[in-house]
Design a protein around this motif. Structure first.
Motif, short mmCIF file in Angstrom:
data_model
loop_
_atom_site.label_atom_id
_atom_site.label_comp_id
_atom_site.label_asym_id
_atom_site.label_seq_id
_atom_site.Cartn_x
_atom_site.Cartn_y
_atom_site.Cartn_z
N LEU A 93 -25.73 -0.87 -2.03
CA LEU A 93 -26.10 -2.04 -1.23
C LEU A 93 -25.07 -2.18 -0.12
O LEU A 93 -23.87 -2.27 -0.40
CB LEU A 93 -26.10 -3.28 -2.13
CG LEU A 93 -26.38 -4.62 -1.47
CD1 LEU A 93 -27.76 -4.65 -0.82
CD2 LEU A 93 -26.27 -5.74 -2.52
N THR A 94 -25.52 -2.18 1.12
CA THR A 94 -24.57 -2.23 2.22
C THR A 94 -25.12 -3.10 3.35
O THR A 94 -26.21 -3.66 3.22
CB THR A 94 -24.21 -0.78 2.66
OG1 THR A 94 -23.19 -0.83 3.63
CG2 THR A 94 -25.41 -0.02 3.20
N ARG A 95 -24.37 -3.22 4.44
CA ARG A 95 -24.80 -4.13 5.51
C ARG A 95 -24.25 -3.66 6.86
O ARG A 95 -23.30 -2.88 6.92
CB ARG A 95 -24.24 -5.52 5.25
CG ARG A 95 -22.71 -5.52 5.25
CD ARG A 95 -22.12 -6.75 5.82
NE ARG A 95 -20.67 -6.61 5.91
CZ ARG A 95 -19.82 -7.60 5.78
NH1 ARG A 95 -20.27 -8.81 5.55
NH2 ARG A 95 -18.52 -7.41 5.91
N GLU A 96 -24.86 -4.18 7.92
CA GLU A 96 -24.34 -3.90 9.26
C GLU A 96 -24.19 -5.21 10.03
O GLU A 96 -24.96 -6.14 9.79
CB GLU A 96 -25.30 -2.98 10.02
CG GLU A 96 -25.23 -1.57 9.50
CD GLU A 96 -25.55 -0.53 10.56
OE1 GLU A 96 -26.12 -0.89 11.61
OE2 GLU A 96 -25.24 0.64 10.33
N PRO A 97 -23.27 -5.32 11.00
CA PRO A 97 -22.26 -4.30 11.24
C PRO A 97 -21.26 -4.28 10.10
O PRO A 97 -20.93 -5.32 9.55
CB PRO A 97 -21.60 -4.74 12.55
CG PRO A 97 -21.84 -6.22 12.62
CD PRO A 97 -23.13 -6.46 11.92
N GLY A 98 -20.82 -3.08 9.72
CA GLY A 98 -19.86 -2.93 8.63
C GLY A 98 -20.33 -1.86 7.67
O GLY A 98 -21.07 -0.95 8.03
N GLY A 99 -19.88 -1.95 6.42
CA GLY A 99 -20.33 -1.03 5.38
C GLY A 99 -19.48 0.22 5.22
O GLY A 99 -19.77 1.05 4.37
N ILE B 222 -13.91 -2.89 10.82
CA ILE B 222 -12.98 -3.30 11.88
C ILE B 222 -13.77 -3.68 13.14
O ILE B 222 -13.53 -4.70 13.78
CB ILE B 222 -11.98 -2.15 12.20
CG1 ILE B 222 -11.11 -1.88 10.97
CG2 ILE B 222 -11.11 -2.48 13.41
CD1 ILE B 222 -10.27 -0.62 11.05
N ILE B 223 -14.76 -2.86 13.46
CA ILE B 223 -15.57 -3.13 14.66
C ILE B 223 -16.38 -4.41 14.44
O ILE B 223 -16.59 -5.19 15.38
CB ILE B 223 -16.48 -1.93 14.98
CG1 ILE B 223 -15.63 -0.67 15.16
CG2 ILE B 223 -17.31 -2.21 16.23
CD1 ILE B 223 -16.43 0.61 15.32
#
Ligand code: TYD
Length: 222
Positions: free
Chosen positions: A36-42, A48-49
């Motif tokens: 299970l992940t997400r944007e922005p990020g992951g 950091i961005i």
């Protein structure tokens, strides 16, 4: 065998994170390894961005630069989290992905679609979602929910936009769903969490055959 890649999309407060988590729980209960992940990020670099983008630090640089930063974050996320997970057979569920860029930077930020297609080619390549679930909700309800969830903390870069921005966002998602029915399914997200979760599950089963997958040895069925 490569795992399946499912993304959730929609406006602020539409319930994406909750539904992504409920789906991941359901798949895990069937013995299907799930990331299970997400944007922005992951991924480390993308997180950091994320901070730069959501703090509003990049806003003065304009939507093109924001699109490039979202793409840089996505590139890191695909390379370090999504593709390796799919390659080892895990299913990946991602809270926001390429359609967020098409809608927020493309339709709302007016970034040239040719630039966005180029960035998609470089960052995503073959790693396109097998299924995208778009949660559709009137924007005023979504924004109220998002504000309640924050409980006093400030709105982020995009929640701070005008109400008209959020209504245009909703229409843009509806258009994406209509234009790409092979990949996208739109769900009206004004029901209870459980009702929407059942609807999501039915779609995942009918489109990707989740319920037919044999549980891994030792897994407990829900
Ligand atoms: P986030 O705090 O993750 O919340 P939510 O997904 O619940 O709204 O916020 C991410 C924000 O970034 C959101 O306002 C949408 C925006 N965004 C873009 O503008 N472009 C993108 O490509 C992505 C992935 C997100």
């Amino acid at each position: 065998m490569r795992g399946k890649f499912i993304t959730f999309e929609g406006g602020e407060g539409a319930g994406k994170s909750t539904q992504a988590r409920l789906l991941a729980d359901r798949l895990e209960a069937l013995g299907i390894a799930t990331v299970l992940t997400r944007e922005p990020g992951g991924s480390a670099g993308a997180e950091i961005i994320r901070y730069v983008l959501l703090s509003g630090g990049a806003k003065p640089l304009g939507p093109e630069v924001e699109a490039v930063l979202f793409a840089a974050a996505r590139n890191d996320h695909v390379d370090h989290t999504i593709r390796p997970a799919l390659d080892r057979g895990s299913w990946v569920i991602c809270d926001r992905f390429l359609d967020s860029t098409r809608v927020y930077q493309g339709v709302l930020g007016k970034v040239d679609p040719r630039i966005l297609r180029g960035l998609e080619r470089v960052t995503i390549g073959e790693t396109m979602p097998d299924l995208t679930i778009i949660l559709d909700l009137p924007s005023e309800i979504g924004l109220q929910r998002a504000a309640g969830r924050r409980a006093g903390a400030g709105a982020d870069r995009f929640e701070n936009e005008e109400p008209e921005f959020h209504e245009r966002l909703r229409t843009a998602y509806q258009e994406i769903a209509a234009l790409d029915p092979d990949r996208c399914v739109l769900i009206v997200a004004d029901g209870t969490e459980d009702k929407i979760a059942d609807e999501v599950w039915n779609i995942v089963c009918s489109r990707l055959g989740a319920a037919k997958i044999e549980p891994a040895v030792g897994a407990v069925r829900a």
